[in-house]
Design a protein around this motif. Structure first.
Motif, short mmCIF file in Angstrom:
data_model
loop_
_atom_site.label_atom_id
_atom_site.label_comp_id
_atom_site.label_asym_id
_atom_site.label_seq_id
_atom_site.Cartn_x
_atom_site.Cartn_y
_atom_site.Cartn_z
N GLN A 149 0.81 -1.21 0.00
CA GLN A 149 0.00 0.00 0.00
C GLN A 149 0.85 1.26 0.00
OE1 GLN A 149 -2.90 -1.46 3.29
NE2 GLN A 149 -4.14 -0.20 1.92
N GLN A 150 2.16 1.11 -0.11
CA GLN A 150 3.06 2.26 -0.18
C GLN A 150 3.24 2.67 -1.63
OE1 GLN A 150 6.80 1.70 1.79
NE2 GLN A 150 7.60 3.70 1.16
N ALA A 151 2.88 3.90 -1.96
CA ALA A 151 2.95 4.37 -3.34
C ALA A 151 4.39 4.50 -3.80
CB ALA A 151 2.25 5.71 -3.47
N PRO A 152 4.69 4.15 -5.06
CA PRO A 152 6.05 4.30 -5.59
C PRO A 152 6.36 5.76 -5.85
CG PRO A 152 4.58 3.58 -7.32
CD PRO A 152 3.77 3.58 -6.06
N THR A 153 7.60 6.03 -6.05
CA THR A 153 8.03 7.42 -6.26
C THR A 153 8.42 7.70 -7.71
OG1 THR A 153 10.29 6.82 -5.63
CG2 THR A 153 8.83 7.65 -3.89
N ASP A 154 8.39 6.70 -8.59
CA ASP A 154 8.74 6.93 -9.99
C ASP A 154 7.85 6.06 -10.87
OD1 ASP A 154 9.83 4.28 -10.24
OD2 ASP A 154 11.65 5.00 -9.27
N THR A 155 8.04 6.16 -12.19
CA THR A 155 7.27 5.37 -13.15
C THR A 155 8.19 4.53 -14.02
OG1 THR A 155 7.27 7.21 -14.72
CG2 THR A 155 5.37 7.03 -13.22
N ALA A 156 9.29 4.11 -13.45
CA ALA A 156 10.25 3.30 -14.21
C ALA A 156 9.65 1.93 -14.52
CB ALA A 156 11.53 3.15 -13.39
N PRO A 157 10.17 1.27 -15.55
CA PRO A 157 9.70 -0.10 -15.83
C PRO A 157 9.89 -1.00 -14.61
CG PRO A 157 11.00 0.73 -17.66
CD PRO A 157 11.14 1.73 -16.55
N LEU A 158 8.87 -1.78 -14.32
CA LEU A 158 8.90 -2.65 -13.15
C LEU A 158 9.28 -4.07 -13.54
CD1 LEU A 158 8.27 -2.93 -10.10
CD2 LEU A 158 5.92 -3.45 -10.75
N THR A 159 8.59 -4.60 -14.50
CA THR A 159 8.87 -5.95 -15.00
C THR A 159 8.14 -6.12 -16.33
OG1 THR A 159 8.87 -8.31 -14.45
CG2 THR A 159 6.90 -7.04 -13.85
N THR A 219 5.24 -4.56 -20.93
CA THR A 219 6.03 -4.05 -19.81
C THR A 219 5.13 -3.29 -18.85
OG1 THR A 219 8.01 -3.87 -21.19
CG2 THR A 219 7.98 -2.59 -19.14
N LEU A 220 5.20 -3.65 -17.58
CA LEU A 220 4.43 -2.98 -16.53
C LEU A 220 5.31 -1.95 -15.85
CD1 LEU A 220 1.62 -3.17 -15.05
CD2 LEU A 220 2.82 -4.55 -13.34
N HIS A 221 4.77 -0.75 -15.66
CA HIS A 221 5.52 0.33 -15.02
C HIS A 221 4.96 0.59 -13.62
CE1 HIS A 221 7.61 1.69 -18.80
NE2 HIS A 221 6.63 0.94 -19.30
N THR A 222 5.76 1.26 -12.81
CA THR A 222 5.42 1.40 -11.39
C THR A 222 4.32 2.41 -11.12
OG1 THR A 222 7.27 2.94 -11.16
CG2 THR A 222 7.65 0.64 -10.52
N GLY A 223 3.75 3.01 -12.13
CA GLY A 223 2.58 3.86 -11.91
C GLY A 223 1.28 3.07 -11.81
N SER A 224 1.37 1.76 -11.83
CA SER A 224 0.18 0.90 -11.82
C SER A 224 -0.35 0.71 -10.41
CB SER A 224 0.52 -0.45 -12.44
OG SER A 224 1.05 -0.30 -13.74
N ALA A 225 -1.66 0.39 -10.31
CA ALA A 225 -2.26 0.18 -8.99
C ALA A 225 -3.50 -0.69 -9.11
CB ALA A 225 -2.61 1.51 -8.33
N LEU A 226 -3.73 -1.51 -8.12
CA LEU A 226 -4.95 -2.28 -7.94
C LEU A 226 -5.82 -1.53 -6.95
CD1 LEU A 226 -6.63 -4.95 -8.22
CD2 LEU A 226 -5.28 -5.82 -6.30
N MET A 227 -7.07 -1.23 -7.34
CA MET A 227 -7.94 -0.40 -6.50
C MET A 227 -9.08 -1.24 -5.94
SD MET A 227 -7.81 3.04 -8.85
CE MET A 227 -7.66 2.09 -10.37
N LEU A 228 -9.09 -1.36 -4.60
CA LEU A 228 -10.06 -2.20 -3.90
C LEU A 228 -11.00 -1.32 -3.08
CD1 LEU A 228 -7.71 -5.04 -2.60
CD2 LEU A 228 -8.95 -4.91 -4.77
N PRO A 229 -12.30 -1.42 -3.32
CA PRO A 229 -13.27 -0.62 -2.55
C PRO A 229 -13.42 -1.17 -1.13
CG PRO A 229 -14.42 -2.09 -4.02
CD PRO A 229 -12.96 -2.27 -4.31
#
Length: 586
Positions: free
Chosen positions: A382-392, A545-555
């Motif tokens: 749940q800690q937001a990343p600080t960049d949008t670099a390629p993750l994997t 390629t997935l970048h670190t700006g991605s997020a799963l949003m759970l209500p």
């Protein structure tokens, strides 16, 4: 519209015919358990001819209580025939409880005249059926509708111009948007299309032809779904070309003129007829039910929502006691002025993971959501990343596509499954959170925000929420797919709706986010070239390629974490989601 008249003095006395329901119908009734006690003996008047507006004969069976008195009428219109399972489930059971039931074969099916064309005639044919009812001496002017799947579609079609006699509707695992049944964001829902094709072509001919066709599809499924091109490959299973099936498979754009008039869903935006909606968390049409619930609530229409641990088909078998009880209570309340069976709240949902029912005031409870972020080494935090670099990244090869497993399908393969073997594939990414210190409730629409790039510019992305237990079993909760159109290597943002859920992740369990390039044959393979999936003859592997700006949003939200009422289910309900039933499709 013709003004109805229901003065008994205008009609001759009606003498009920002597016929009993078919033997097969009565035998199937005898095996059911946990249903209300029979209130009336039932009579049967088969093979009535109802004239459609163009004169086509619509063949209709009439079930009725063998008791003196006025009873309301239920219209059940089906493209799947009037035999099993419809005759006992709707004709016999509801007549036992004090309703006339008109069970009718849609045009071009079950002996009715004309040609079946999926959706184009249902509104007019429904209105013609009501006009016919007005002339029947046993019709007292009070009308309801009930039925699942396409039998729900015909109810929405009638509701576009609701006759004044229509006082209640019950839509069970219902359809209103054919486009959404066959496509998701332009991607063909291939398995749905094939299952609907078999059902619409064979089920109205009787159970034996339908079973043979279903088995033939299963035997030939791999060859059909891997054909290059895909167009026309279904003929080996269906035995002939089906023009409407070709049409729906080859029109992937929701804005194509082909789809104009296909959905009667707008009826809910102005409807005042009390409407009960019933679905399951793994129903292929669950999102359509939520869409209509929102429209009905916005319109101020009396409505109720029941969501069980069911698939599209298990709702009508393992879930039938709950589904029938809910339907009967709604129809009695609004057709018989007997509200004693209604729930105190408008919404009841089954909580996965907790295996319990909760009564809620509305759905969804709160739009608030928490974000979970993918991190290196497969962690979910749940800690937001600080960049949008390629993750994997991973490589999706349409020649060896990522297989589908469980989830919201029309077939018995639907439902929750152990995803462990699927997640061991190199073309499937997983991000897993730490063991939970306390339970986490997720109630409402789930979505994924993806920052992603591809090397070809064309791909799909499939994303799934899973629950990982203490033994490492990964069980799917909900999921979604979107098509990607990326420019070069720069990341693009895409939001993927992942349906809705009501689920409790238990203490000690872990939340997992699964990402891949498809789910085949649930969805047709993206060829990676920009060509239509139906016509593609060549496939190109794609690196996603997935970048670190991605997020799963759970209500979650404070409201969602607090149950308004809890009921433990019986053993029958507890196992319902793991079961399948081949009795209805589409």
């Amino acid at each position: 519209m013709t003004t109805p008249t229901h003065d008994a003095a205008l009609n001759p006395a009606w003498t009920p015919p002597a016929g009993k329901p078919p033997w097969s119908t009565r035998m199937m009734r005898a095996i059911w358990r946990n249903l209300p006690a029979k209130q009336h003996e039932v009579g049967w008047e088969p093979g009535l001819v109802v004239p459609a507006a163009d004169g086509s004969p619509l063949i209709t069976d009439h079930y009725f209580p063998r008791t003196e008195g006025d009873f309301p009428t239920l219209v059940v219109r089906s493209p799947y025939g009037r035999g099993l399972p419809w005759s006992p489930m709707y004709g016999l059971l509801f007549a036992e409880q004090g309703f006339h039931v008109v069970l009718q074969s849609c045009r071009g099916t079950g002996g009715s005249g004309g040609q079946f064309d999926l959706w184009r005639n249902e509104a007019a044919d429904g209105q013609a059926t009501v006009s016919w009812l007005r002339e029947q001496p046993w019709f007292n002017g009070t009308l309801g509708t009930v039925g699942p799947s396409y039998l729900g579609y015909v109810q929405w079609a009638l509701a576009l111009d609701p006759p004044p006699e229509l006082k209640a509707m019950v839509i069970q695992v219902g359809l209103h948007d054919p486009y959404a049944l066959f496509h998701t964001d332009g991607a063909l829902r291939l398995e749905n299309a094939l299952v609907v094709g078999v059902g619409m072509t064979y089920q109205h001919r009787g159970m034996a032809p339908f079973v043979r066709a279903t088995l033939r599809l299963q035997r030939r499924l791999r060859g059909i779904v891997t054909a290059q091109p895909l167009r026309g490959a279904y003929v080996s299973a269906l035995g002939r070309e089906v023009p409407w099936l070709d049409d729906v498979m080859t029109h992937p754009d929701a804005n194509d003129p082909y789809w104009v008039g296909a959905s009667p869903g707008e009826a809910a935006e102005r409807l005042s007829v009390p409407t009960s909606l019933i679905t399951g968390w793994h129903d292929a049409l669950v999102d359509q039910t939520f869409e209509q619930y929102g429209r009905l609530r916005q319109a101020g229409c009396d409505t109720a929502l029941l969501v069980g641990p069911w698939t599209h088909t298990s709702a009508l078998q393992q879930g039938w006691p709950e589904v029938f009880a809910e339907s009967l209570a709604w129809l009695r309340a609004y057709l018989c002025a007997d509200p004693s069976g209604l729930r105190p709240t408008g919404v009841r949902v089954h909580i996965g993971g907790e295996n319990a029912w909760r009564d809620l005031d509305d759905w969804p409870l709160s739009p608030a959501a928490t974000s979970w972020f993918p991190a290196p080494d497969g962690h979910l935090t749940q800690q937001a990343p600080t960049d949008t670099a390629p993750l994997t990244s991973f490589r999706y090869d349409p020649a060896a596509p990522t297989p589908s497993l469980g989830g919201p399908l029309l077939s018995p393969a639907a439902g929750p499954r152990d995803n462990s073997a699927l997640e061991a594939r190199e073309d499937v990414l997983t991000f897993t959170g730490p063991p939970l210190a306390e339970p986490v409730d997720v109630l409402g629409p789930v979505s994924a925000r993806l920052s992603v790039s591809t090397d070809t510019g064309y791909a799909d992305v499939f994303t799934r929420l899973c629950d990982v237990d203490a033994q490492g079993r990964s069980t799917n909760v909900c999921d979604g797919l979107a098509q990607l159109r990326t420019a070069g290597q720069a990341p693009s943002e895409v939001t993927v709706p992942m349906s809705s859920t009501a689920y409790r992740f238990a203490a000690g369990h872990r939340i997992r986010w699964q990402i891949s390039g498809g789910a085949h044959p649930r969805y047709a393979r993206n060829p990676g070239t920009g060509e239509s999936s139906v016509d593609a003859k060549e496939f190109t592997p794609v690196r996603i390629t997935l970048h670190t700006g991605s997020a799963l949003m759970l209500p979650r939200g404070a409201q969602a974490a607090q149950p308004l009422g809890v009921q433990q289910p019986d053993a029958q309900t507890a196992g319902a989601a793991e079961e399948g039933y081949s009795g209805t499709v589409g």
